[in-house]
Scaffold this motif. Sequence first.
Motif, short mmCIF file in Angstrom:
data_model
loop_
_atom_site.label_atom_id
_atom_site.label_comp_id
_atom_site.label_asym_id
_atom_site.label_seq_id
_atom_site.Cartn_x
_atom_site.Cartn_y
_atom_site.Cartn_z
N VAL A 29 0.87 -1.28 -0.05
CA VAL A 29 -0.05 0.07 0.06
C VAL A 29 0.81 1.26 0.03
CG1 VAL A 29 -1.75 1.25 1.33
CG2 VAL A 29 -1.96 -1.15 1.13
N HIS A 30 2.04 1.16 0.73
CA HIS A 30 2.90 2.31 0.83
C HIS A 30 3.47 2.45 -0.60
CE1 HIS A 30 5.87 5.04 2.21
NE2 HIS A 30 6.96 4.37 1.66
N CYS A 31 3.97 1.71 -1.30
CA CYS A 31 4.54 1.78 -2.53
C CYS A 31 3.18 2.34 -3.62
CB CYS A 31 5.06 0.41 -3.21
SG CYS A 31 6.51 0.13 -2.29
N TYR A 32 1.88 1.50 -3.51
CA TYR A 32 0.83 2.14 -4.23
C TYR A 32 0.85 3.47 -4.18
CZ TYR A 32 -4.03 2.78 -5.61
OH TYR A 32 -5.43 3.02 -6.21
N ARG A 33 0.70 4.24 -3.00
CA ARG A 33 0.62 5.42 -2.60
C ARG A 33 1.70 6.44 -3.56
NH1 ARG A 33 -0.69 4.20 3.26
NH2 ARG A 33 -2.67 4.74 3.48
N LEU A 34 2.79 5.84 -3.37
CA LEU A 34 4.00 6.70 -3.85
C LEU A 34 3.88 6.33 -5.61
CD1 LEU A 34 6.90 5.60 -1.64
CD2 LEU A 34 5.44 7.81 -1.81
N LEU A 35 3.35 5.38 -6.11
CA LEU A 35 3.47 4.96 -7.59
C LEU A 35 2.15 5.11 -8.25
CD1 LEU A 35 5.65 1.75 -7.38
CD2 LEU A 35 6.47 4.28 -7.79
N GLY A 36 1.10 4.86 -7.63
CA GLY A 36 -0.23 5.15 -8.24
C GLY A 36 -0.79 4.03 -8.90
N ILE A 133 -1.67 12.94 -5.58
CA ILE A 133 -0.10 12.93 -4.95
C ILE A 133 0.90 12.71 -6.15
CG2 ILE A 133 -0.71 12.73 -2.71
CD1 ILE A 133 0.43 9.96 -3.00
N GLN A 134 0.11 12.17 -7.32
CA GLN A 134 1.05 11.73 -8.50
C GLN A 134 1.52 13.22 -9.13
OE1 GLN A 134 1.89 8.31 -8.89
NE2 GLN A 134 0.67 8.44 -6.85
N HIS A 135 0.72 14.04 -8.97
CA HIS A 135 1.27 15.53 -9.40
C HIS A 135 2.41 16.10 -8.76
CE1 HIS A 135 -2.43 16.21 -11.89
NE2 HIS A 135 -2.96 15.24 -11.31
N LEU A 136 2.79 15.52 -7.57
CA LEU A 136 3.98 16.13 -6.73
C LEU A 136 5.30 15.27 -7.33
CD1 LEU A 136 2.25 15.62 -3.22
CD2 LEU A 136 2.38 17.58 -4.77
N LEU A 139 10.25 13.58 -4.32
CA LEU A 139 10.50 13.90 -3.02
C LEU A 139 9.41 14.46 -2.32
CD1 LEU A 139 12.85 13.42 -1.10
CD2 LEU A 139 13.71 15.69 -1.63
N PRO A 140 9.18 15.43 -2.58
CA PRO A 140 7.83 15.91 -1.85
C PRO A 140 6.79 15.07 -1.40
CG PRO A 140 8.53 17.62 -3.47
CD PRO A 140 9.22 16.46 -3.68
N ARG A 141 6.51 13.98 -2.70
CA ARG A 141 5.52 13.00 -2.51
C ARG A 141 5.71 11.91 -1.51
NH1 ARG A 141 4.61 9.43 -7.59
NH2 ARG A 141 4.97 11.50 -8.74
N ALA A 142 7.32 11.53 -1.40
CA ALA A 142 7.44 10.69 -0.52
C ALA A 142 7.39 11.34 1.12
CB ALA A 142 8.93 10.13 -0.86
N VAL A 143 7.71 12.54 1.07
CA VAL A 143 8.04 13.09 2.35
C VAL A 143 6.34 13.38 2.79
CG1 VAL A 143 8.22 15.38 3.69
CG2 VAL A 143 9.86 14.64 2.04
N LEU A 144 5.63 13.69 1.96
CA LEU A 144 4.10 14.12 2.16
C LEU A 144 3.57 12.56 2.98
CD1 LEU A 144 1.61 16.04 2.18
CD2 LEU A 144 1.00 14.23 0.15
N VAL A 145 3.87 11.49 2.41
CA VAL A 145 3.54 10.00 2.67
C VAL A 145 4.07 9.77 4.09
CG1 VAL A 145 3.37 7.61 1.92
CG2 VAL A 145 2.84 9.51 0.34
N LEU A 146 5.35 10.02 4.15
CA LEU A 146 6.06 9.62 5.38
C LEU A 146 5.66 10.53 6.60
CD1 LEU A 146 9.49 8.99 4.06
CD2 LEU A 146 8.14 7.33 4.93
N ARG A 147 5.35 11.76 6.25
CA ARG A 147 5.06 12.63 7.40
C ARG A 147 3.65 12.67 7.65
NH1 ARG A 147 6.40 14.89 10.61
NH2 ARG A 147 6.55 17.15 10.53
N SER A 170 11.19 21.57 3.99
CA SER A 170 10.77 22.58 2.56
C SER A 170 10.04 21.69 1.51
CB SER A 170 12.00 22.84 2.00
OG SER A 170 11.91 23.34 0.95
N ALA A 171 10.30 20.33 1.77
CA ALA A 171 9.70 19.29 0.60
C ALA A 171 8.21 19.13 1.13
CB ALA A 171 10.26 17.98 0.55
N LEU A 172 7.57 19.29 2.38
CA LEU A 172 6.49 19.00 2.79
C LEU A 172 5.75 20.23 2.64
CD1 LEU A 172 4.50 17.36 4.43
CD2 LEU A 172 5.38 18.41 6.79
N GLN A 173 6.24 21.65 2.89
CA GLN A 173 5.60 22.78 2.39
C GLN A 173 5.12 22.90 0.79
OE1 GLN A 173 4.10 24.88 4.47
NE2 GLN A 173 4.94 23.45 6.18
N ARG A 174 6.19 22.27 0.09
CA ARG A 174 5.78 22.35 -1.37
C ARG A 174 4.67 21.13 -1.68
NH1 ARG A 174 11.30 21.80 -1.71
NH2 ARG A 174 11.31 19.88 -2.65
N ALA A 175 4.83 19.80 -0.79
CA ALA A 175 3.92 19.20 -1.13
C ALA A 175 2.41 19.57 -0.77
CB ALA A 175 4.23 17.69 -0.32
#
Length: 331
Positions: A29-36, A133-136, A139-147, A170-175
Amino acid sequence: MNIDTDDLTTLDERSFGARVEPHRRELHVHCYRLLGSFDDAEDLVQEAFLRAWRRRETYAGRASVRAWLYRIATNACLDALDKRPRRPSADGEVAWLQPYPDDLLAQLPDHREGPEDVALSRETVELAFIAAIQHLAPLPRAVLVLREVLGCSARDTAVLLETTVASVNSALQRARGGLRHALPEDRGDWRADATAVEQALLARYVDCTERVDLEGLAALLHEDARFSMPPEPGMWVGKEAVVTCWAEGGFGSDAFGSVRCVKTRANGQPAVAVYVRLPGGSDYAALTLESLRFRDGAVADVVNFDRSVLPHFGLPMTLDTVQSVGTVETS
């Protein structure tokens, strides 16, 4: 041998597999979020387990095996995104998007504590969120999911991604900024699902589909309804545009054939597998899987996935005449 030991270097390949296997679904599921993509996530989990086995001596016991595996899986996904960058189309389509079966989401370990956590868990597998989140950038995508999905601290995220806390923040703010633009404004309305209203609307949608009743389906659509067919290009917005698309595709014509539906669920929302028997045919062949989102007592979104996703849901590619008597449900 005790496979719960933290000294992974002492395990043979079979015991190592038994140690990491319980984490497969949540890593998927984690990889699915990151990859879509369900299929890409499957490949990357296998890659992550292979990397973990090859690099097992790098596990020093300073964190849990689960955290170590998340680190490996996240970096495997980032490597894959770097090698094969993909961007949504100009109108926001995510051509590689695939649905995720609710039956498999039910296999996730339950770390939730209250209603808010349940809502968050549902929210972060919703199809609109996965697409957004595929639009991100990766790196910001991964940070958003992790945080914000997994609840990792800025420090832990920085360690996992081998970067600095400042870079993570910084990446989280961009995300967050990118996500506000990519998510539909009415996204919160999905939480009202599983109500009697939704069930009645779903039943009417299935009935009209099985009767090949284009006018009936049109009456169920929201005025601002949207329709897409990943991986095919194009998004139709507005009831009239959606109905015109369906009519031009032959739905409602005598040549379309007869239809049977299988109700299921994907990404926490209702979905319908559609099977068609052409005139003169014997069996019903799988056509699509339709993910639905309701709003204001109407169908707001229909995302049509090709039939290749049906095996993920445990659904057959054909229904014979006996199977098709009455609407089948998988959940």
